[in-house]
Design a protein around this motif. Structure first.
Motif, PDB file in Angstrom:
ATOM      1  N   GLY A 110     -15.055  -7.644  24.238  1.00 48.61           N
ATOM      2  CA  GLY A 110     -13.884  -6.792  24.065  1.00 48.61           C
ATOM      3  C   GLY A 110     -12.729  -7.453  23.356  1.00 48.61           C
ATOM      4  O   GLY A 110     -11.617  -6.913  23.327  1.00 48.61           O
ATOM      5  N   LEU A 111     -12.975  -8.603  22.753  1.00 52.23           N
ATOM      6  CA  LEU A 111     -11.920  -9.336  22.052  1.00 52.23           C
ATOM      7  C   LEU A 111     -11.745  -8.824  20.628  1.00 52.23           C
ATOM      8  O   LEU A 111     -10.619  -8.566  20.178  1.00 52.23           O
ATOM      9  CB  LEU A 111     -12.263 -10.831  22.040  1.00 52.23           C
ATOM     10  N   VAL A 112     -12.844  -8.703  19.898  1.00 54.27           N
ATOM     11  CA  VAL A 112     -12.795  -8.195  18.525  1.00 54.27           C
ATOM     12  C   VAL A 112     -12.832  -6.674  18.566  1.00 54.27           C
ATOM     13  O   VAL A 112     -13.646  -6.087  19.275  1.00 54.27           O
ATOM     14  CB  VAL A 112     -13.974  -8.730  17.691  1.00 54.27           C
ATOM     15  N   ARG A 113     -11.927  -6.052  17.826  1.00 57.73           N
ATOM     16  CA  ARG A 113     -11.847  -4.598  17.787  1.00 57.73           C
ATOM     17  C   ARG A 113     -11.870  -4.116  16.335  1.00 57.73           C
ATOM     18  O   ARG A 113     -11.460  -4.829  15.423  1.00 57.73           O
ATOM     19  CB  ARG A 113     -10.564  -4.107  18.468  1.00 57.73           C
ATOM     20  N   PHE A 114     -12.337  -2.894  16.147  1.00 60.22           N
ATOM     21  CA  PHE A 114     -12.436  -2.277  14.829  1.00 60.22           C
ATOM     22  C   PHE A 114     -11.423  -1.139  14.801  1.00 60.22           C
ATOM     23  O   PHE A 114     -11.638  -0.090  15.408  1.00 60.22           O
ATOM     24  CB  PHE A 114     -13.857  -1.761  14.611  1.00 60.22           C
ATOM     25  N   GLY A 115     -10.309  -1.360  14.106  1.00 62.03           N
ATOM     26  CA  GLY A 115      -9.201  -0.434  14.178  1.00 62.03           C
ATOM     27  C   GLY A 115      -9.016   0.408  12.934  1.00 62.03           C
ATOM     28  O   GLY A 115      -9.222  -0.073  11.815  1.00 62.03           O
ATOM     29  N   LEU A 116      -8.641   1.667  13.122  1.00 61.19           N
ATOM     30  CA  LEU A 116      -8.361   2.587  12.023  1.00 61.19           C
ATOM     31  C   LEU A 116      -6.929   3.093  12.118  1.00 61.19           C
ATOM     32  O   LEU A 116      -6.456   3.423  13.219  1.00 61.19           O
ATOM     33  CB  LEU A 116      -9.290   3.797  12.061  1.00 61.19           C
ATOM     34  N   VAL A 117      -6.260   3.150  10.977  1.00 59.11           N
ATOM     35  CA  VAL A 117      -4.920   3.718  10.875  1.00 59.11           C
ATOM     36  C   VAL A 117      -4.898   4.633   9.658  1.00 59.11           C
ATOM     37  O   VAL A 117      -5.394   4.253   8.588  1.00 59.11           O
ATOM     38  CB  VAL A 117      -3.839   2.634  10.697  1.00 59.11           C
ATOM     39  N   CYS A 118      -4.324   5.812   9.803  1.00 62.31           N
ATOM     40  CA  CYS A 118      -4.094   6.639   8.626  1.00 62.31           C
ATOM     41  C   CYS A 118      -2.765   7.375   8.760  1.00 62.31           C
ATOM     42  O   CYS A 118      -2.243   7.548   9.877  1.00 62.31           O
ATOM     43  CB  CYS A 118      -5.241   7.626   8.390  1.00 62.31           C
ATOM     44  N   GLY A 119      -2.219   7.766   7.626  1.00 65.24           N
ATOM     45  CA  GLY A 119      -0.968   8.493   7.608  1.00 65.24           C
ATOM     46  C   GLY A 119      -0.643   8.937   6.198  1.00 65.24           C
ATOM     47  O   GLY A 119      -1.341   8.575   5.240  1.00 65.24           O
ATOM     48  N   ASN A 120       0.401   9.725   6.080  1.00 67.33           N
ATOM     49  CA  ASN A 120       0.827  10.258   4.776  1.00 67.33           C
ATOM     50  C   ASN A 120       2.222   9.773   4.427  1.00 67.33           C
ATOM     51  O   ASN A 120       3.040   9.558   5.306  1.00 67.33           O
ATOM     52  CB  ASN A 120       0.804  11.786   4.789  1.00 67.33           C
ATOM     53  N   LYS A 121       2.485   9.656   3.125  1.00 69.83           N
ATOM     54  CA  LYS A 121       3.803   9.230   2.652  1.00 69.83           C
ATOM     55  C   LYS A 121       4.728  10.453   2.561  1.00 69.83           C
ATOM     56  O   LYS A 121       4.291  11.497   2.049  1.00 69.83           O
ATOM     57  CB  LYS A 121       3.679   8.558   1.278  1.00 69.83           C
TER      58      LYS A 121
ATOM     59  N   CYS B  15       0.845  -1.206   0.000  1.00 66.56           N
ATOM     60  CA  CYS B  15       0.000   0.000   0.000  1.00 66.56           C
ATOM     61  C   CYS B  15       0.875   1.249   0.000  1.00 66.56           C
ATOM     62  O   CYS B  15       0.593   2.219  -0.717  1.00 66.56           O
ATOM     63  CB  CYS B  15      -0.919  -0.001   1.216  1.00 66.56           C
ATOM     64  N   TYR B  16       1.931   1.226   0.773  1.00 67.59           N
ATOM     65  CA  TYR B  16       2.859   2.360   0.856  1.00 67.59           C
ATOM     66  C   TYR B  16       3.594   2.552  -0.472  1.00 67.59           C
ATOM     67  O   TYR B  16       3.777   3.682  -0.940  1.00 67.59           O
ATOM     68  CB  TYR B  16       3.854   2.109   1.987  1.00 67.59           C
ATOM     69  N   ARG B  17       3.995   1.454  -1.084  1.00 69.78           N
ATOM     70  CA  ARG B  17       4.770   1.521  -2.336  1.00 69.78           C
ATOM     71  C   ARG B  17       3.983   2.239  -3.437  1.00 69.78           C
ATOM     72  O   ARG B  17       4.539   3.057  -4.181  1.00 69.78           O
ATOM     73  CB  ARG B  17       5.128   0.102  -2.796  1.00 69.78           C
ATOM     74  N   VAL B  18       2.700   1.916  -3.568  1.00 68.01           N
ATOM     75  CA  VAL B  18       1.905   2.481  -4.666  1.00 68.01           C
ATOM     76  C   VAL B  18       1.335   3.861  -4.332  1.00 68.01           C
ATOM     77  O   VAL B  18       0.707   4.492  -5.176  1.00 68.01           O
ATOM     78  CB  VAL B  18       0.771   1.526  -5.094  1.00 68.01           C
ATOM     79  N   LEU B  19       1.558   4.331  -3.114  1.00 69.48           N
ATOM     80  CA  LEU B  19       1.057   5.627  -2.674  1.00 69.48           C
ATOM     81  C   LEU B  19       2.017   6.738  -3.117  1.00 69.48           C
ATOM     82  O   LEU B  19       3.228   6.613  -2.984  1.00 69.48           O
ATOM     83  CB  LEU B  19       0.928   5.630  -1.146  1.00 69.48           C
ATOM     84  N   LYS B  20       1.465   7.803  -3.646  1.00 66.41           N
ATOM     85  CA  LYS B  20       2.282   8.950  -4.048  1.00 66.41           C
ATOM     86  C   LYS B  20       2.844   9.667  -2.822  1.00 66.41           C
ATOM     87  O   LYS B  20       2.194   9.695  -1.769  1.00 66.41           O
ATOM     88  CB  LYS B  20       1.438   9.954  -4.846  1.00 66.41           C
ATOM     89  N   PRO B  21       4.019  10.271  -2.938  1.00 67.09           N
ATOM     90  CA  PRO B  21       4.502  11.131  -1.851  1.00 67.09           C
ATOM     91  C   PRO B  21       3.472  12.207  -1.532  1.00 67.09           C
ATOM     92  O   PRO B  21       2.932  12.858  -2.432  1.00 67.09           O
ATOM     93  CB  PRO B  21       5.786  11.737  -2.436  1.00 67.09           C
ATOM     94  N   GLY B  22       3.177  12.364  -0.277  1.00 63.42           N
ATOM     95  CA  GLY B  22       2.142  13.297   0.151  1.00 63.42           C
ATOM     96  C   GLY B  22       0.756  12.689   0.185  1.00 63.42           C
ATOM     97  O   GLY B  22      -0.175  13.293   0.733  1.00 63.42           O
ATOM     98  N   GLY B  23       0.593  11.504  -0.417  1.00 65.86           N
ATOM     99  CA  GLY B  23      -0.702  10.833  -0.435  1.00 65.86           C
ATOM    100  C   GLY B  23      -1.080  10.250   0.916  1.00 65.86           C
ATOM    101  O   GLY B  23      -0.256  10.171   1.830  1.00 65.86           O
ATOM    102  N   THR B  24      -2.330   9.828   1.019  1.00 64.63           N
ATOM    103  CA  THR B  24      -2.863   9.321   2.285  1.00 64.63           C
ATOM    104  C   THR B  24      -3.204   7.839   2.185  1.00 64.63           C
ATOM    105  O   THR B  24      -3.819   7.412   1.206  1.00 64.63           O
ATOM    106  CB  THR B  24      -4.139  10.091   2.678  1.00 64.63           C
ATOM    107  N   LEU B  25      -2.791   7.096   3.185  1.00 59.83           N
ATOM    108  CA  LEU B  25      -3.195   5.693   3.345  1.00 59.83           C
ATOM    109  C   LEU B  25      -4.209   5.624   4.477  1.00 59.83           C
ATOM    110  O   LEU B  25      -3.945   6.106   5.583  1.00 59.83           O
ATOM    111  CB  LEU B  25      -1.987   4.809   3.664  1.00 59.83           C
ATOM    112  N   ILE B  26      -5.364   5.059   4.187  1.00 51.88           N
ATOM    113  CA  ILE B  26      -6.381   4.809   5.214  1.00 51.88           C
ATOM    114  C   ILE B  26      -6.633   3.314   5.265  1.00 51.88           C
ATOM    115  O   ILE B  26      -6.998   2.701   4.260  1.00 51.88           O
ATOM    116  CB  ILE B  26      -7.705   5.527   4.899  1.00 51.88           C
ATOM    117  N   MET B  27      -6.416   2.743   6.431  1.00 51.47           N
ATOM    118  CA  MET B  27      -6.627   1.308   6.606  1.00 51.47           C
ATOM    119  C   MET B  27      -7.556   1.088   7.789  1.00 51.47           C
ATOM    120  O   MET B  27      -7.291   1.555   8.893  1.00 51.47           O
ATOM    121  CB  MET B  27      -5.296   0.607   6.841  1.00 51.47           C
ATOM    122  N   VAL B  28      -8.657   0.397   7.526  1.00 52.28           N
ATOM    123  CA  VAL B  28      -9.651   0.091   8.554  1.00 52.28           C
ATOM    124  C   VAL B  28      -9.828  -1.417   8.554  1.00 52.28           C
ATOM    125  O   VAL B  28     -10.136  -2.014   7.514  1.00 52.28           O
ATOM    126  CB  VAL B  28     -10.984   0.800   8.253  1.00 52.28           C
TER     127      VAL B  28
END
Length: 280
Positions: A269-280, A153-166
């Motif tokens: 409380g075992l299963v969780r719904f996680g979000l991660v985002c960041g920029n390249k 996902c990071y490789r194909v992301l443009k510099p400055g682009g956003t990765l959102i993973m849920v």
């Protein structure tokens, strides 16, 4: 990705996607029921609201070239294409899903800027630095190598682009390891939904730092989405759904019979719904 797992995931979604669309529509993911999970709303609206809430949380206000990793039948891809007047590409392991997503793009007059491919998310057929938004909504749980997946996902992301993973996660284990009973519960979920394993949100955050993404943010929305599974259980008890299940085959029936695994996973409380985002 192992051939066996690849085939299991493909076959699961080839068999079940038509029934899901018939009963639930184009969005094959959780719904959003308010931060405290108490809002009552139409089930399909809750799914659309989840996409909008994720974009708002991640601060994404525009995008021109979007990748939807694990696109299903094009629900998120086509929503994002319309919202941002963007070009979108969706990938899935299921030829049935890719074909239906392509049909839906044509029906919505979005076929000139939305395309759908059968592709492995851990070895994507795209050049480096291609997309300014990489969107992964509930596909990370299927990946046998979480680090490799996020690296792609990071490789194909443009510099400055956003990765959102849920993605589906299990609870953090920094204060206590998973118990034998918790591990068994997870194994039952893995077997039914063709998952190799899930990890905790802090583990995803650690991978994000290794990439390295910038401006990393994480959130746990388990409370906001947990009611989704009880709504799904109710919808599976209608005559139309039962008839559709019988047509769809054993794997789909098994998935329906096991919906309570996810509901109970959230409750304990075992299963969780996680979000991660960041920029390249």
């Amino acid at each position: 990705m192992s051939t066996t797992l690849y085939q299991q995931i493909q076959q699961f979604y080839d068999a079940s996607s038509g029934l899901w669309e018939e009963i639930w529509g184009e969005h094959m993911h959780h719904g959003y029921y308010g931060a405290d999970g108490t809002l009552k709303k139409d089930r399909r609206q809750a799914q659309i609201d989840l996409i909008a809430e994720i974009l708002n949380w991640a601060g994404v206000e525009s995008a021109t070239n979007i990748l939807d990793v694990g696109c299903g039948i094009g629900g998120s891809s086509l929503y994002l294409a319309q919202k941002f007047h963007a070009t979108t590409t969706g990938i899935t392991l299921s030829p049935v899903q890719a074909a239906r997503a392509t049909e839906r793009a044509q029906e919505m007059m979005l076929n000139l800027r939305s395309k759908f491919l059968v592709a492995n998310a851990q070895a994507m057929p795209f050049a480096d630095n291609t997309f300014d938004l990489v969107w992964s909504l509930e596909s990370g749980e299927h990946m046998p190598d979480k680090t490799k997946f996020m690296q792609e996902c990071y490789r194909v992301l443009k510099p400055g682009g956003t990765l959102i993973m849920v993605t589906w996660c299990h609870r953090p284990t920094d204060t206590a390891p998973l118990t034998a009973d918790e591990q068994k519960h997870l194994q039952d979920i893995y077997r039914v939904y063709c998952l190799p394993y899930v990890i905790s949100l802090p583990e995803y955050e650690a991978i994000a730092h290794q990439l390295p993404l910038n401006n990393i943010r994480t959130a746990d929305w388990s409370t906001a989405v947990a009611p989704f599974w009880d709504v799904v259980i109710d919808s599976a008890l209608t005559p139309g759904a039962i008839f559709g299940l019988l047509r769809s085959g054993w794997n789909t029936i098994q998935g329906a019979l096991s919906l309570g695994l996810m509901s109970r996973g959230y409750q304990r409380g075992l299963v969780r719904f996680g979000l991660v985002c960041g920029n390249k």
